[in-house]
Design a protein around this motif. Structure first.
Motif: not given
Length: 107
Positions: A10-15, A20-29, A33-39
């Motif tokens: 629920l946490i480590i794999v989705p993050f 990996v999958l989001v183009p140009f994934g970085n700390f911001v993406t 995602f973490a903020s929306i998922a945890l909310w």
């Protein structure tokens, strides 16, 4: 409670997948995602119906009542994000079919 398989799925794999999958994934993406998922996880564990539940339902996302079925029947409504997985694997129970659920509106 720190159950390792739950934490991984629920946490480590989705993050990690976000990174990996989001183009140009970085700390911001990952942070977004973490903020929306945890909310979302916090909201589905509340005891209230929220104004955005119909929008989540129309997007195929788990609502408060969908998740409360899981707390009443731990082997049902296992998904934390997408209802389609419960429907695919035959573990989905419509919250309207359970008399134990009482609808409470958030203030």
């Amino acid at each position: 409670t720190g159950y390792l398989p739950d934490t991984c799925l629920l946490i480590i794999v989705p993050f990690h997948l976000t990174q990996v999958l989001v183009p140009f994934g970085n700390f911001v993406t990952v942070f977004a995602f973490a903020s929306i998922a945890l909310w979302h996880l916090h909201m589905i564990h509340s005891e209230f119906s929220h104004p955005w539940d119909p929008a989540l339902k129309s997007l195929g996302l788990v609502t408060t009542h969908d998740h409360h079925v899981h707390h009443l029947s731990p082997r049902k409504n296992l998904a934390h994000f997408f209802v389609m997985f419960d429907r695919m694997f035959g573990t989905y129970v419509d919250p309207a079919s359970l008399s134990q659920l009482v609808e409470r509106k958030a203030a």
